[in-house]
Design an enzyme around this catalytic site. Structure first.
Site, PDB file in Angstrom:
ATOM      1  CB  SER A   1      -0.873  -0.030   1.255  1.00  0.00           C
ATOM      2  OG  SER A   1      -1.431   1.235   1.498  1.00  0.00           O
TER       3      SER A   1
ATOM      4  CE  LYS B   1      -1.426  -4.545   3.283  1.00  0.00           C
ATOM      5  NZ  LYS B   1      -1.601  -5.889   2.735  1.00  0.00           N
TER       6      LYS B   1
ATOM      7  CE1 TYR C   1      -4.090  -2.886   5.487  1.00  0.00           C
ATOM      8  CE2 TYR C   1      -3.771  -0.514   5.279  1.00  0.00           C
ATOM      9  CZ  TYR C   1      -3.930  -1.753   4.698  1.00  0.00           C
ATOM     10  OH  TYR C   1      -3.917  -1.869   3.338  1.00  0.00           O
TER      11      TYR C   1
HETATM   12  N1  UFG Z   1     -13.490  10.456   3.500  1.00  0.00           N
HETATM   13  C1  UFG Z   1     -14.523  11.294   3.823  1.00  0.00           C
HETATM   14  N2  UFG Z   1     -15.655  10.731   4.351  1.00  0.00           N
HETATM   15  C2  UFG Z   1     -15.784   9.408   4.569  1.00  0.00           C
HETATM   16  C3  UFG Z   1     -14.715   8.545   4.234  1.00  0.00           C
HETATM   17  C4  UFG Z   1     -13.567   9.121   3.711  1.00  0.00           C
HETATM   18  O1  UFG Z   1     -14.448  12.515   3.653  1.00  0.00           O
HETATM   19  O2  UFG Z   1     -16.834   8.980   5.068  1.00  0.00           O
HETATM   20  C5  UFG Z   1     -12.260  11.034   2.911  1.00  0.00           C
HETATM   21  C6  UFG Z   1     -11.045  10.819   3.754  1.00  0.00           C
HETATM   22  O3  UFG Z   1     -10.907  11.855   4.715  1.00  0.00           O
HETATM   23  C7  UFG Z   1      -9.955  10.847   2.697  1.00  0.00           C
HETATM   24  C8  UFG Z   1     -10.623  10.264   1.455  1.00  0.00           C
HETATM   25  O4  UFG Z   1     -12.019  10.373   1.694  1.00  0.00           O
HETATM   26  O5  UFG Z   1      -9.600  12.152   2.409  1.00  0.00           O
HETATM   27  C9  UFG Z   1     -10.283   8.824   1.204  1.00  0.00           C
HETATM   28  O6  UFG Z   1     -10.528   8.093   2.389  1.00  0.00           O
HETATM   29  P1  UFG Z   1     -10.567   6.501   2.399  1.00  0.00           P
HETATM   30  O7  UFG Z   1     -10.932   6.095   3.795  1.00  0.00           O
HETATM   31  O8  UFG Z   1     -11.415   6.000   1.301  1.00  0.00           O
HETATM   32  O9  UFG Z   1      -9.092   6.099   2.042  1.00  0.00           O
HETATM   33  P2  UFG Z   1      -7.726   6.484   2.797  1.00  0.00           P
HETATM   34  O10 UFG Z   1      -6.943   7.290   1.843  1.00  0.00           O
HETATM   35  O11 UFG Z   1      -7.934   7.032   4.134  1.00  0.00           O
HETATM   36  O12 UFG Z   1      -7.144   5.027   3.050  1.00  0.00           O
HETATM   37  C10 UFG Z   1      -6.666   4.293   1.993  1.00  0.00           C
HETATM   38  C11 UFG Z   1      -6.912   2.805   2.236  1.00  0.00           C
HETATM   39  C12 UFG Z   1      -6.050   2.300   3.325  1.00  0.00           C
HETATM   40  C13 UFG Z   1      -4.618   2.721   3.147  1.00  0.00           C
HETATM   41  C14 UFG Z   1      -4.518   4.195   2.950  1.00  0.00           C
HETATM   42  C15 UFG Z   1      -3.130   4.617   2.629  1.00  0.00           C
HETATM   43  O13 UFG Z   1      -8.260   2.564   2.547  1.00  0.00           O
HETATM   44  O14 UFG Z   1      -6.118   0.899   3.309  1.00  0.00           O
HETATM   45  O15 UFG Z   1      -5.332   4.577   1.852  1.00  0.00           O
HETATM   46  O16 UFG Z   1      -3.013   5.979   2.532  1.00  0.00           O
HETATM   47  F1  UFG Z   1      -3.874   2.393   4.222  1.00  0.00           F
END
Ligand code: UFG
Length: 347
Positions: free
Chosen positions: A126, A155, A151
């Site tokens: 990741s 990785k 998590y």
């Molecule tokens: N977000 C919202 N509302 C929500 C969910 C997410 O605004 O209900 C935003 C988050 O703040 C972020 C973006 O959408 O800015 C993406 O969020 P995700 O949770 O979809 O993904 P992340 O980037 O946080 O996490 C992903 C993977 C993880 C990994 C990570 C590495 O899900 O497994 O990227 O950066 F570890």
């Protein structure tokens, strides 16, 4: 026909990869303990490809069960190792479960490979290993940074375990390792197969953006919370490198072809993303345009642990693996919506 073991093959990325491999003529064995997935995914894979992969209901973190799996399939030529817990939030609450499951499973699989003389692995890593990079887009040679959750640490540690093992193998084999390991560092996979027969199936309330959007549009959740609009980004929301899960699956096929080529030995790492950043509001706008559904959302405070921005330099995957993403953000959001509608029709 090359026989590939796909651990975690009924999961979100695993199932799309199984489809891509079957369509390229590989023989696929899916090993999964169905902890976070459903056996019916195999029917869907069969419906899409016309081939039902051989299924082994095995927890690969179980030493004896994993070894028996390899003994039953001693002619496996390569492994794609997806099987892992993947919730950032849950990992903060249950760190020991995450370290045990994600690292035990990797080590058991490596022991199994050793026992049957299988030397090729693609590891599901990741972009979380980069933390918040100082320069963007991030390249594969940038140093590891604090992943800020167990998590993410699993990785990074798994990557280090694999590098150590390749190094030891090279020492044993006169600097020519027989082990070949590709670390694929995924950015943010979203979307679903064009058939809408497979897609992401989150357990309970989704943590990730895309399933939360589709469930909100479907009326399952009242509204989406956008976590923060005061970041140093064009629209104030965090930027991510979203990638269509089918492009991601294709990257595994290219990685597999590279593993089977003569030109490679040892380990190497690749960014697998589109190489361009989108804010949360970009994703919402694309979703609304493609689905025709107005999404109820509100801007709330930042989510703890979120990084501000990350996107990948994906030139290396293009140059070395001959892979690049083909599908744009609209295709990602539309396919995610079609998958959500398919789930509702089935319910
Ligand atoms: N977000 C919202 N509302 C929500 C969910 C997410 O605004 O209900 C935003 C988050 O703040 C972020 C973006 O959408 O800015 C993406 O969020 P995700 O949770 O979809 O993904 P992340 O980037 O946080 O996490 C992903 C993977 C993880 C990994 C990570 C590495 O899900 O497994 O990227 O950066 F570890």
């Amino acid at each position: 026909m090359k026989k590939i073991l796909v651990t975690g093959g009924t999961g979100y990325i695993g199932s799309h990869t199984a489809v891509a491999l079957l369509e390229k003529g590989y023989q696929v064995i899916v090993a999964d303990n169905l902890y976070n997935s459903d056996e019916r995914v195999l029917d869907a894979i069969a419906q899409i490809t016309g081939v039902r992969p051989l299924f082994e209901n095995v927890d690969v973190a179980d030493e004896a069960a994993c070894m028996q799996l390899f003994r039953r399939h001693a002619d496996i030529e390569a492994v794609i190792h997806f099987a892992a817990y993947k919730s950032v939030n849950e990992s903060v609450v249950k760190p020991l479960d995450y370290y045990r499951n994600n690292l035990d499973s990797l080590m058991r699989v490596l022991r199994g490979m050793e026992a049957v003389g299988c030397h090729k692995m693609v590891f599901s890593s990741s972009c979380t290993v980069y933390g918040q990079p100082e320069t963007l887009p991030v390249t594969e040679d940038m140093p590891y940074q604090d992943a800020s959750c167990p998590y993410g640490n699993t990785k990074r540690i798994a990557e280090e375990i694999l590098k150590d093992i390749v190094r030891a193998d090279g020492m044993k084999n006169d600097a020519h390792p027989s082990l070949k390991v590709l670390l694929l560092r995924y950015f943010n996979p979203i979307g679903a197969h064009a058939s809408a027969l497979i897609g992401e199936l989150p357990n309970g309330v989704p943590n990730n953006l895309m399933p939360f959007i589709t469930q909100t549009a479907a009326g399952i959740r009242p509204r989406l919370s956008v976590f923060g609009s005061d970041y140093d980004t064009p629209d104030g929301t965090p930027q991510r490198d979203y990638i269509h899960v089918c492009d991601l699956a294709d990257a595994h096929v290219c990685a597999m072809e590279y593993l089977f080529s003569d030109g490679f030995s040892g380990w190497d790492a690749f960014n697998i993303g589109c190489g361009r950043p989108y804010g949360v509001l970009d994703v919402i706008r694309s979703f609304e345009k493609m689905s025709g559904v107005k999404l109820p959302y509100e801007i709330v405070g930042r989510r703890p642990g979120d990084i501000e921005k990350i996107w990948g330099n994906v030139e290396k995957a293009k140059r070395v693996l001959g892979w690049q993403a083909k599908r744009d953000l609209d295709e990602m959001t539309l396919s995610a919506w079609q998958w959500q509608r398919h789930l509702q029709e089935k319910a």
